[in-house]
Design a protein around this motif. Structure first.
Motif, short mmCIF file in Angstrom:
data_model
loop_
_atom_site.label_atom_id
_atom_site.label_comp_id
_atom_site.label_asym_id
_atom_site.label_seq_id
_atom_site.Cartn_x
_atom_site.Cartn_y
_atom_site.Cartn_z
N MET A 120 0.91 -1.20 -0.05
CA MET A 120 -0.09 -0.23 -0.09
C MET A 120 0.77 1.13 -0.06
N ALA A 121 0.54 2.27 -0.88
CA ALA A 121 1.11 3.37 -0.82
C ALA A 121 1.21 4.29 0.42
N VAL A 122 2.27 5.09 0.73
CA VAL A 122 2.43 5.76 1.83
C VAL A 122 1.86 7.20 1.61
N PHE A 123 0.93 7.74 2.40
CA PHE A 123 0.46 9.12 1.90
C PHE A 123 1.24 9.98 3.07
N ASP A 124 2.32 10.99 2.64
CA ASP A 124 2.85 11.70 3.16
C ASP A 124 2.53 12.90 3.51
N THR A 125 1.47 13.66 2.79
CA THR A 125 0.83 14.98 3.09
C THR A 125 -0.36 14.75 3.72
N PRO A 126 -0.69 15.82 4.28
CA PRO A 126 -2.11 15.67 5.12
C PRO A 126 -3.10 15.69 3.85
N GLN A 127 -3.11 16.39 2.82
CA GLN A 127 -4.20 16.35 1.73
C GLN A 127 -4.14 14.93 1.27
N ALA A 128 -3.19 14.41 0.98
CA ALA A 128 -3.37 12.86 0.25
C ALA A 128 -4.12 11.97 1.42
N ALA A 129 -3.38 12.14 2.42
CA ALA A 129 -4.01 11.33 3.67
C ALA A 129 -5.30 11.52 3.75
N PHE A 130 -5.69 12.81 3.89
CA PHE A 130 -7.22 13.00 3.94
C PHE A 130 -8.23 12.50 2.97
N GLY A 131 -7.64 12.48 1.83
CA GLY A 131 -8.35 11.93 0.69
C GLY A 131 -8.42 10.44 0.72
N ALA A 132 -7.66 9.91 1.29
CA ALA A 132 -7.70 8.36 1.46
C ALA A 132 -8.59 8.04 2.86
N LEU A 133 -8.48 8.62 3.92
CA LEU A 133 -9.05 8.38 5.01
C LEU A 133 -10.37 9.02 5.33
N ARG A 134 -11.09 9.83 4.43
CA ARG A 134 -12.26 10.36 4.70
C ARG A 134 -13.28 9.53 3.96
N PRO A 135 -13.14 8.59 3.18
CA PRO A 135 -14.30 7.79 2.99
C PRO A 135 -14.56 6.59 3.92
N VAL A 136 -13.50 6.41 4.51
CA VAL A 136 -13.47 5.14 5.83
C VAL A 136 -14.12 5.75 6.78
N CYS A 137 -13.57 7.05 7.31
CA CYS A 137 -13.89 7.59 8.30
C CYS A 137 -15.47 7.81 8.29
N VAL A 138 -15.93 8.47 7.22
CA VAL A 138 -17.42 8.63 6.73
C VAL A 138 -18.27 7.37 7.03
N GLN A 139 -17.72 6.25 6.57
CA GLN A 139 -18.47 5.04 6.43
C GLN A 139 -18.55 4.33 8.01
N LEU A 140 -17.35 4.94 9.08
CA LEU A 140 -17.34 4.09 10.41
C LEU A 140 -18.37 5.03 10.94
#
Length: 1093
Positions: A1-21
């Motif tokens: 899995m790719a590593v997200f180093d910037t907050p923007q990239a990390a937010f884009g990856a984590l937002r759907p999962v957080c909304v779903q939870l």
């Protein structure tokens, strides 16, 4: 899995999962979020920390029951986020702390803990642990405000419940570790160190929790051993950390007298806050003392060494931080610490010694009078119980008890005088030591062990510092005695020496029951005062000067060597008794009992028991050991005391009691080393002037000073010939005094003369005797060799001399010269050996003249009425003969004079005297040779042979006990010496036949084995003198058939041929075989075969 180093990239990856939870709180969604978090860098996640935690916290706060698996997944996910980020907001820290604690809380309706799974409990504890470590900088302190006190109390209560009630070891350990973090006592380096104000604030807060935490932890520590040692170790560590924080002396010193008032909105919280004033401190210390006692009792005997090691750390931590506030508890703590000094585990021992050393170096006890008082009270209690404990405990228990006593003394160090200045404390301690050191004096062997004969020089037998092994009444283990020695030495090292010496000298003089123990203690006190062999924790403040030591030692020596304490009854041997001793004994018996010091009070004398004599022997030995100790303490300064100390020690070195003489010899070796003398011989020689003067004065007053002979005996045994010029006048004084008082003091003077003659023989006599023997051996060998050679060249003078001798011998045989016997006695005087020609003309050396003078007195005393005197005279006479051996012109006239009295002793005296007289006769035969032939043949031989013949049937019938009788010893001595006498005196044929006839019966197999062997030795010597006659005699008893060497020769018939086997057969055949070997071997070997077996 790719590593997200910037907050923007990390937010884009984590937002759907957080909304779903947030929409669906399921375990799968939590796991999906955690999987995405693995691909986000720490820096990016820090920016999105609150965003990611929101759905997780939201799921936890939803009302209603939730699945444990879901709660566990949520907590673990929160924990992973916190592990990768820092909490930088106070509100977030407090809210997360509260939410995690709620996961462990029971429902509001029930007061019991929620029946949660072990996995969930462990996950929550670990999440709390991670949360505390994730707090950034000073944010952590926001939890430790008065307003958060209820929240902290809630968490503490939950964790304590888990630590005490849970079965799982891992949960108990994790709960205790989390509590340690919660009270800001974590071992990690992530938290910054609190300054004084912050530590003070935390101490005020935790004071509210101290009762609950300490009580619960004490229960955990004393809990079932099945919980494992790690749980106990964690509980002990948390216990001393929280107690050390709240009860720290530095914090309590800064507490204001009145409680600070909080704001109105915090009024309810102020009721929960504790004011750590003096009253609260005193009350809490008393309660903690009970808990600490419980903790120490359970931990000090825990089977696992790490628990005991943590107990050492507990004592160290509390003593370092709470030495004033918890002073009443240190009686338990120091007892535990000192008790673990000899723990079976080396790490515990090492750490314990380090802690004790640290306490001493930091002068914790020395600077705290209260702590010193606690130690002194502990010491008083232990001293009171010490005799009872030593009487009831096993050896291991006694070692532990004494280690505790020694530890208290070491910890007190310079403050030990607080104890010694208290009369009750000093009396209790001294009486305890005196009672414990009571010796066992019931062994009869101590009195029975006597010094027999003069031992060899001291340098071969004595080793420095070898004290006699003592046997005590209350213990047998050597380790116990070593600990008691250390106790006394530590007392001497730190204590007031004058006070201690005065006190124990009082006990020494008070009663005979305490005298031996008090002397032992005094010896060790002086060793300790000098710093010899002391194991201490800290240096004393002021070292004693040499003058102080010398004054104390001088006073002790004066008491030791006082007549009442030095000359005690050690035996009831009549040889050593004298009128002076009887009078002295009467006084000393009264004094030894401790009931009276009035020597003049003539009360009936109690019988001297073995126990009393044993006690006296040990007292003298201990005092002698004390002299050696004092010499080691003073070193070369002890030379100034030799004038008063050396003479009494030499007296004891000559004592007949083996234990006393050995101890005195060891003391002499100690004095030599301390004073710088290379040997005891050097010590005696360099101080011989005043020693000889003392001996001379005391010999003139022998009735009052009967032991001067012992001093002279010791000097002679351990010195060399250089001493002789100094003692010549003394010996002449002895001889003059003997001439005047032989009727009353002969026994004592003879002891002196025996010592003198033994020394003279050792210095001058033996080499000459050996040289003479060598000359005789060489002469005999050369004669034998000349006879055995087949090809010799004879001169005309030798042939002429042979025929003249033949004619002379033939005339003697025919009886033509009736006066030859009288002339034969004078031949040795008229024609001395060539080696003696010059000696007869030259003046006698001083040692030979002394021997002659002594022999003169012996001639007169041989007929004394006392058997004991006659025996001593014979012993001295034998030495005189040996001494005069090289001086034949003087020895032979003396032998002529001594002969009548010696014959009387041989034929008409007590068997003991006969035995001793026969030894003298053998020595005379060795030295005088054929000078005694006619006298021996006429005066002694008939009696000896008749005695042997008359006793032979008795010994043949006797049993094994007979070998212990005096008659057997006399038979054996005569048989062992008779053969050599016949050979040395060159006896005639008729006398040899008498000897052979008398000894033949002793070849019987019915005789004791030793008598058979002695009889064989007689015949072996006879073979040397007249082998043909001896062979014929033996062959008449038993002879194996022998074939003629040639057919032309007629067979020889002897009386012993064809006889049946008899009781003589075995020994006769053995002797014939030896004779055959002798005749068939070289002359040199035949000489060796002829030696008695």
């Amino acid at each position: 899995m790719a590593v997200f180093d910037t907050p923007q990239a990390a937010f884009g990856a984590l937002r759907p999962v957080c909304v779903q939870l947030t929409r669906a709180q399921t375990v799968e969604n939590v796991r999906l979020l955690q999987a995405h978090l693995a691909g986000v860098s720490g820096a990016a996640l820090q920016e999105l920390q609150e965003y990611v935690l929101f759905p997780l916290r939201f799921a936890l706060r939803l009302p209603g029951p939730k699945q444990e698996r879901l709660v566990q997944s949520l907590v673990q996910c929160i924990s992973s986020v916190l592990a990768a980020t820092c909490v930088k907001k106070q509100e977030l820290l407090q809210e997360l702390f509260s939410e995690l604690c709620t996961c462990l809380a029971p429902p509001p309706s029930s007061g019991k803990a929620a029946p949660l799974s072990e996995e969930l409990k462990l996950a929550v504890i670990q999440a709390l642990h991670t949360l505390m470590h994730s707090a950034y900088g000073d944010i952590i302190l926001s939890l430790y405000q008065p307003s958060t006190l209820p929240l902290l109390g809630f968490a503490v209560s939950l964790l304590l419940t888990l630590a005490e009630q849970e079965k799982a070891k891992q949960i108990k350990i994790s709960a205790l570790e989390c509590l340690q973090v919660l009270v800001l006592q974590c071992d990690c380096q992530e938290h910054r160190h609190l300054d004084e104000d912050e530590a003070q604030q935390c101490g005020d807060l935790f004071a509210s929790f101290l009762p609950g935490i300490s009580i619960t932890l004490s229960r955990v520590i004393a809990g079932d051993i099945k919980q494992g040692h790690k749980t106990t170790v964690s509980a002990i560590r948390l216990f001393y950390l929280i107690v050390g924080l709240v009860m720290a002396d530095k914090q309590l010193a800064r507490i204001p007298k009145s409680k600070e008032k909080l704001l109105v909105e915090h009024s309810r919280i102020s009721e929960l806050m504790i004011h750590r004033g003096p009253d609260w401190t005193k009350s809490t210390a008393e309660k903690l003392s009970l808990l600490l006692h419980k903790v120490v009792e359970s931990s000090s005997v825990h089977p696992h060494w790490k628990v005991r090691l943590e107990l050492v750390e507990l004592v160290h931590h509390l003593l370092r931080n709470c030495s004033q506030s918890l002073v009443d508890s240190f009686s338990h703590l120091l007892k535990a610490l000192v008790g673990l000094v000899n723990d079976e585990n080396s790490e515990v021992q090492s750490r314990c010694n380090e802690v004790l050393q640290g306490i001493a170096e930091q002068r914790i006890v020395a600077q705290s009078r209260a702590l010193a008082d606690v130690l002194s009270e502990n010491l008083h209690s232990l001293a009171t119980a010490l005799p009872r404990l030593m009487n009831s405990q096993d050896d291991m228990g006694k070692v532990s008890t004494l280690n505790l006593l020694l530890g208290y003394l070491k910890l007190l160090g310079p403050k030990i005088n607080i104890v010694l200045n208290s009369v009750s404390h000093l009396q209790r301690l001294s009486r305890a030591l005196v009672q414990v050191l009571e010796l066992d004096v019931t062994d009869v062997k101590i009195v029975e062990a006597r010094r027999s004969g003069p031992p060899g020089p001291l340098q071969q037998g004595v080793q420095k510092g070898r004290c006699q092994k003592k046997y005590f009444r209350f213990f047998t283990e050597e380790k116990v005695f070593q600990l008691l020695q250390q106790v006394c030495r530590v007392l001497g090292y730190y204590g007031n020496l004058y006070l201690l010496v005065d006190h124990f000298m009082g006990l020494y003089s008070e009663s005979g029951l305490y005298r031996k123990q008090a002397a032992m203690i005094l010896n060790e006190l002086l060793m300790g005062a000098a710093g010899v062999g002391v194991d201490f924790l800290q240096e004393r403040e002021v070292s004693l000067s040499m003058d102080d030591l010398k004054r104390s030692i001088t006073s002790i020596l004066d008491e030791y060597m006082d007549q009442a304490n030095w000359y005690l009854v050690t035996s009831i041997d009549t040889e050593e008794s004298s009128p002076e001793q009887s009078v002295q004994h009467l006084g000393l018996a009264v004094r030894a009992g401790g009931t009276s010091n009035n020597v003049l009070h003539l009360s009936p004398e109690p019988p001297v028991t073995t126990r009393t004599m044993n006690s006296n022997i040990w007292q003298i030995c201990i005092q002698l050991e004390g002299v050696g100790c004092f010499a080691a303490v003073l070193g070369k300064e002890f030379r100034l005391l030799l004038l008063s100390a050396l003479y009494p020690v030499l007296e004891k070195a000559g004592d007949r009691t083996l234990l006393i003489s050995e101890t005195a010899l060891g003391t002499l070796a100690d004095i030599c080393e301390a004073c710088g003398y290379s040997s005891v011989r050097c010590l005696i020689n360099e101080n011989s002037d005043y020693l000889v003067n003392g001996i001379s004065l005391n010999l003139r007053q022998l009735a009052c000073q009967p032991r001067a002979s012992q001093v002279l005996d010791t000097m002679l045994r351990h010195s060399d010939a250089s001493l002789l010029p100094l003692i010549e006048d003394v010996i002449q004084d002895v001889l003059s005094a003997l001439d005047q008082t032989y009727s009353s003091q002969a026994s004592t003077f003879l002891r002196v003369l025996h010592s003198v003659m033994t020394a003279l023989v050792q210095w001058f006599g033996m080499p000459s005797a050996q040289e003479h023997q060598q000359r005789q051996t060489d002469k005999r060998q050369s004669r034998t060799c000349s006879q055995g050679q087949q090809e010799v060249t004879l001169t005309s003078q030798e042939v002429e001399r042979f025929f003249l001798d033949y004619i002379s011998q033939k005339q003697i045989a025919e009886g033509d010269l009736p006066d030859l016997e009288e002339e034969a006695d004078e031949v040795p005087l008229a024609k001395p050996e060539p080696s003696s020609d010059t000696e007869g003309e030259a003046p006698m050396p001083s040692h030979a003249q002394l021997a002659k003078d002594v022999m003169e007195r012996c001639i007169h005393l041989l007929s004394d009425g006392s058997l004991r005197v006659r025996l001593k005279v014979l012993d001295v006479l034998e030495l005189c003969v040996t001494m005069l051996h090289p001086h034949g012109n003087h020895l032979l006239p003396m032998a002529h004079r001594v002969w009548p009295a010696l014959v009387t002793r041989l034929i008409n005296d007590d068997p003991l005297a006969v035995l001793r007289a026969f030894k003298v006769l053998c020595t005379l035969g060795q030295t005088c040779g054929d000078f005694l032939r006619q006298r021996f043949s006429k005066d002694v031989l008939p009696k000896l042979t008749s005695s042997l013949l008359s006793q032979a049937p008795v010994s043949a019938r006797a049993g094994p006990v007979y070998s212990h009788t005096l008659a057997f010893k006399l038979q054996l001595a005569v048989l062992q010496g008779l053969g050599s006498l016949c050979e040395k005196l060159d006896m005639g044929e008729s006398d040899l036949n008498k000897v052979a006839d008398a000894c033949l019966i002793y070849l019987s197999a019915k005789q004791p084995v030793k008598l058979q062997e002695a009889a064989q030795s007689v015949f072996l010597h006879l073979m040397q003198v007249d082998p043909d006659s001896t062979w014929l005699l033996l062959s008449e008893e038993c002879c194996p058939p022998c074939e003629p060497p040639h057919a032309s020769l007629r067979p020889v018939k002897l009386g012993g041929m064809g006889r049946p086997r008899s009781e003589l057969t075995d020994n006769v055949l053995l002797l014939l075989q030896r004779l055959q070997q002798q005749e068939g071997t070289a002359p040199s070997s035949s000489t060796q075969e002829a030696a008695p077996s």
